[in-house]
Design a protein around this motif. Structure first.
Motif, PDB file in Angstrom:
ATOM      1  N   GLY A 169       0.818  -1.212   0.000  1.00  0.00           N
ATOM      2  CA  GLY A 169       0.000   0.000   0.000  1.00  0.00           C
ATOM      3  C   GLY A 169       0.847   1.256   0.000  1.00  0.00           C
ATOM      4  O   GLY A 169       0.544   2.238  -0.692  1.00  0.00           O
ATOM      5  N   ASP A 173       1.062   4.245  -2.887  1.00  0.00           N
ATOM      6  CA  ASP A 173       1.004   5.682  -2.615  1.00  0.00           C
ATOM      7  C   ASP A 173       2.235   6.412  -3.135  1.00  0.00           C
ATOM      8  O   ASP A 173       2.185   7.614  -3.403  1.00  0.00           O
ATOM      9  CB  ASP A 173       0.855   5.928  -1.109  1.00  0.00           C
ATOM     10  CG  ASP A 173      -0.512   5.507  -0.591  1.00  0.00           C
ATOM     11  OD1 ASP A 173      -1.450   5.451  -1.402  1.00  0.00           O
ATOM     12  OD2 ASP A 173      -0.620   5.223   0.618  1.00  0.00           O
ATOM     13  N   THR A 221      -3.442  -5.121  -2.703  1.00  0.00           N
ATOM     14  CA  THR A 221      -3.817  -3.775  -2.256  1.00  0.00           C
ATOM     15  C   THR A 221      -3.637  -2.734  -3.354  1.00  0.00           C
ATOM     16  O   THR A 221      -4.509  -1.877  -3.529  1.00  0.00           O
ATOM     17  CB  THR A 221      -3.012  -3.394  -1.002  1.00  0.00           C
ATOM     18  OG1 THR A 221      -3.405  -4.251   0.076  1.00  0.00           O
ATOM     19  CG2 THR A 221      -3.277  -1.954  -0.603  1.00  0.00           C
ATOM     20  N   SER A 225      -6.610  -0.320  -4.552  1.00  0.00           N
ATOM     21  CA  SER A 225      -6.372   1.114  -4.364  1.00  0.00           C
ATOM     22  C   SER A 225      -6.458   1.858  -5.682  1.00  0.00           C
ATOM     23  O   SER A 225      -6.925   3.000  -5.734  1.00  0.00           O
ATOM     24  CB  SER A 225      -4.999   1.333  -3.726  1.00  0.00           C
ATOM     25  OG  SER A 225      -4.917   0.728  -2.445  1.00  0.00           O
ATOM     26  N   SER A 229      -9.063   4.940  -6.299  1.00  0.00           N
ATOM     27  CA  SER A 229      -8.634   6.299  -6.619  1.00  0.00           C
ATOM     28  C   SER A 229      -9.452   6.917  -7.741  1.00  0.00           C
ATOM     29  O   SER A 229      -9.420   8.131  -7.944  1.00  0.00           O
ATOM     30  CB  SER A 229      -7.149   6.293  -7.006  1.00  0.00           C
ATOM     31  OG  SER A 229      -6.943   5.586  -8.220  1.00  0.00           O
ATOM     32  N   MET A 426     -11.342   2.019   3.471  1.00  0.00           N
ATOM     33  CA  MET A 426     -11.230   3.256   2.693  1.00  0.00           C
ATOM     34  C   MET A 426     -12.093   4.364   3.284  1.00  0.00           C
ATOM     35  O   MET A 426     -11.739   5.547   3.197  1.00  0.00           O
ATOM     36  CB  MET A 426     -11.634   3.002   1.246  1.00  0.00           C
ATOM     37  CG  MET A 426     -10.681   2.126   0.457  1.00  0.00           C
ATOM     38  SD  MET A 426     -11.247   1.931  -1.264  1.00  0.00           S
ATOM     39  CE  MET A 426     -10.027   0.757  -1.877  1.00  0.00           C
ATOM     40  N   ILE A 435      -5.394   6.243   1.267  1.00  0.00           N
ATOM     41  CA  ILE A 435      -6.109   5.002   0.965  1.00  0.00           C
ATOM     42  C   ILE A 435      -5.186   3.793   1.024  1.00  0.00           C
ATOM     43  O   ILE A 435      -5.517   2.766   1.623  1.00  0.00           O
ATOM     44  CB  ILE A 435      -6.790   5.109  -0.414  1.00  0.00           C
ATOM     45  CG1 ILE A 435      -7.977   6.070  -0.331  1.00  0.00           C
ATOM     46  CG2 ILE A 435      -7.256   3.743  -0.898  1.00  0.00           C
ATOM     47  CD1 ILE A 435      -8.704   6.269  -1.649  1.00  0.00           C
ATOM     48  N   GLY A 436      -4.007   3.887   0.404  1.00  0.00           N
ATOM     49  CA  GLY A 436      -3.101   2.740   0.374  1.00  0.00           C
ATOM     50  C   GLY A 436      -2.671   2.300   1.753  1.00  0.00           C
ATOM     51  O   GLY A 436      -2.685   1.107   2.085  1.00  0.00           O
TER      52      GLY A 436
END
Length: 502
Positions: A169, A173, A221, A225, A229, A426, A435-436
Motif C-alpha cells: 500500500g 502511494d 492492495t 487502491s 482512486s 477506505m 487510501i493505500g
C-alpha cells in the motif's frame, strides 16, 4: 484624506462622537488584519478638528445627528467570517472527501475495474478454493498429516496475502503500481507452476503458501487502491464488482479441480489452471493503468500511522473485521470436508464450494449498490451479524436440503462481507493519499485472522475427537464479537464525520 464628492461639510463632531468613531475605526482595522493573519497595530488613531469624515459608525451619541445607513447584511458577513476564522483552529467534525476529486468513470477507470476483476478471478479463486486442496492433500500427498497441520498451508498463504499489504500500500502511494503489478504477477505464475511439481509438505508449503501468498500480496492492495482512486460516490459498487471476480473464479476452479484431480491427477490439473491464470494476468498488465493524481507531497508514514492509531474508529474497525474473518475462513476451509462427512449428497459435496461462491457473487454485487446508498458501515453491520449467525446453522446442515440452504445463505452474506472490508477501510480515510496505507494497515488484521483462525479451529477439532460443535461455536462466536465491534466503530465514525451515513 480626500474629501468626498460632492464636497459636503458635515457638522462638527463632539468629543463623545469622536471617541465612538475612533473605537469603531480601530475595531474594523483589527478585523481586516485578523482576516489577513496579521497582528493589529498597537497604536491608536485619533481624529481632531474640522476633519471631514467620509463614513460614520452605525450610531453616534452626543449632540450631532448623522443619518448614514449601513447594510445589515455586511455585519452578518463580518460576524460569519470572524466565527469561521476562529473555528478553523478548533476540533470540528472531519468533512468527507469531495466527490469532485474523483472522475467517477471514463475508459481508464472502467478498464481498471475490469483489470482488478481479472486479478481477483485469477488469484483469489485459488485462495477461496483451498478446501479442494485440503481434501486432495488428505487423500494423497499429505495423507500422513492431520488436518490442523495441512491448514497451515492455506493459513500462511492468507497471512502473506494480507500481511504484505501495508508495504504494498505504501508502494502504491509512492507511485510504484506498474512495478508491483508486474512483479506480483510473475511471482504468482512461478508459484502456481511450481505447485504442480510439488509432492512433499515442504514443497507444497513453499510454492502455495510462500510464493503464491507473496505474489498476491504484492499486487492485491495496489489493484484495489487503483480502483478506489477513480471512484468515491460509486466506490463500494466498483470494489464489489472487483471482489466478485474472486467469487466467479471460485465457482469454476473447484469444479475444474475436483473433476480433473480424479481424471488427470494433481499436476496436470494445477497446470491447466496455471495456463489460464498466466493469460489473464498478462492481459491485465498490458491494459491496467493507475490514475494520474495531482502532484502533492505524500504524508509522512510514521505521523500518518500515529494519527490512525489515535482514532478509536480505526481500532474498532480493524478488530471487528478481524473477528468476522476468523469465522469466515474457518467455514471456507472446512465446509467441503464437513459436507462430505455428514450425510449430504456426494454430488453436493463435490460442488459445495462452487454453490457457496455462486451465492457470494450475487452478494458482492448487490451489497455494492446498497452500501453506496446507505453507507459502508450501515450496510456491513447487519451482514456480519447474519453471516455469524448462519455459521451456527452449519451444525444442522446434515441433509441435502439443509446443506444447500446453508451454502446459499452463508455464501451470500460472507460474499457481502468480503466485498465491504476494503470499502470500510477506505471510508476511514480523510484524503485520497491515505487510501493505500489505510488498506495496508487493515489487511494486517485480516492476515493475522487468516493465519490463526483455521489452525486453531483444526486444533479444537482434533481435541474434540472429530466433533464440529466446538469449532463451529468458536467461528460463530468470533464473528458475533466482530459484529459488535463494528457497531461501535460506526458510532465512533458518526461522531467524527458528523453524519449518520457512514
Amino acid at each position: 484624506m480626500n474629501n468626498p464628492a460632492p464636497p459636503t461639510k458635515l457638522p462638527r463632531l463632539t468629543a463623545e462622537a469622536l471617541d465612538s468613531l475612533t473605537k469603531s475605526s480601530e475595531s474594523e482595522t483589527n478585523l481586516k488584519l485578523a482576516r489577513r493573519g496579521r497582528p493589529s497595530s498597537p497604536d491608536r488613531l485619533t481624529l481632531s478638528g474640522d476633519t471631514p469624515v467620509p463614513t460614520a459608525p452605525p450610531s453616534i451619541s452626543g449632540d450631532t445627528e448623522v443619518d448614514l445607513e449601513e447594510d445589515p447584511s455586511a455585519n452578518d458577513l463580518k460576524q460569519k467570517k470572524f466565527i469561521d476564522l476562529e473555528s478553523a483552529t478548533c476540533c470540528t467534525p472531519q468533512p468527507e472527501i469531495a466527490s469532485s476529486d474523483f472522475p467517477e468513470g471514463g475508459l481508464q477507470a472502467y478498464t481498471a475495474v475490469a483489470g482488478a476483476f481479472l486479478v481477483m478471478m485469477s488469484t483469489f479463486a485459488l485462495s477461496n478454493s483451498f478446501g479442494c486442496f485440503l481434501q486432495e492433500y488428505q487423500r494423497n500427498q499429505l495423507s500422513d498429516y492431520p488436518a490442523s497441520t495441512i491448514t497451515w498451508i492455506g493459513s500462511v498463504h492468507i497471512f502473506l496475502v494480507f500481511g504484505t499489504s501495508l508495504i504494498s500500500g505504501i508502494g502504491f502511494d509512492r507511485g510504484y503500481f506498474r512495478i508491483q503489478l508486474a512483479f506480483g504477477s510473475s511471482l504468482w505464475v512461478f508459484g502456481i507452476f511450481m505447485l504442480s511439481l510439488s509432492k512433499t509438505f515442504i514443497q507444497i508449503f513453499l510454492s502455495q503458501a510462500i510464493c503464491l501468498g507473496l505474489g498476491l500480496g504484492i499486487m492485491f492492495t495496489p489493484v484495489l487502491s487503483c480502483v478506489g482512486s477513480y471512484f468515491h460516490r460509486k466506490r463500494a459498487l466498483m470494489i464489489g464488482i472487483c471482489a466478485s471476480g474472486g467469487a466467479v473464479g471460485a465457482i469454476f476452479l473447484p469444479i475444474l479441480l475436483n473433476t480433473f484431480f480424479e481424471s488427470h491427477g494433481f499436476a496436470a490439473s494445477v497446470r491447466i489452471a496455471a495456463y489460464i491464470m498466466t493469460a489473464t494476468l498478462l492481459l491485465v498488465n498490458l491494459t491496467m493503468r493507475p490514475r494520474s493524481l495531482p502532484t502533492k507531497s505524500t504524508p509522512p508514514f510514521v505521523p500518518l500511522v500515529a494519527k490512525m492509531a489515535r482514532e478509536p474508529s480505526t481500532w474498532l474497525t480493524c478488530f471487528g473485521i478481524f473477528g468476522g474473518v476468523v469465522g469466515l475462513f474457518v467455514v471456507m476451509f472446512y465446509v467441503q470436508v464437513f459436507v462430505r462427512s455428514h450425510g449430504a449428497s456426494p454430488v453436493l459435496g463435490k460442488y459445495s464450494l462452487a454453490i457457496l461462491n455462486s451465492a457470494a457473487f450475487f452478494g458482492r454485487l448487490i451489497v455494492g449498490v446498497t452500501a453506496d446508498h446507505f453507507g459502508m458501515f450501515n450496510t456491513a453491520v447487519p451482514y456480519v451479524f447474519a453471516m455469524s449467525l448462519s455459521i451456527f446453522a452449519l451444525l444442522g446442515a446434515t441433509t441435502t436440503g439443509g446443506t444447500l440452504t446453508f451454502l446459499l445463505i452463508f455464501g451470500f452474506t460472507s460474499g457481502s462481507f468480503i466485498s465491504l472490508m476494503a470499502s470500510c477501510f477506505m471510508a476511514l480515510a480523510d484524503d485520497v493519499s491515505e487510501i493505500g496505507v489505510r488498506l495496508g494497515l487493515g489487511w494486517i488484521f485480516v492476515a493475522v485472522a487468516g493465519l490463526l483462525g483455521s489452525p486453531v479451529a483444526g486444533a479444537i477439532l482434533g481435541a474434540s475427537v472429530g466433533s464440529y460443535v466446538e469449532p463451529v461455536c468458536f467461528a460463530g462466536g468470533m464473528g458475533l464479537v466482530g459484529a459488535v465491534l463494528l457497531v461501535l466503530a460506526r458510532r465512533s465514525l458518526v461522531g467524527k464525520k458528523g453524519t449518520g451515513r457512514v
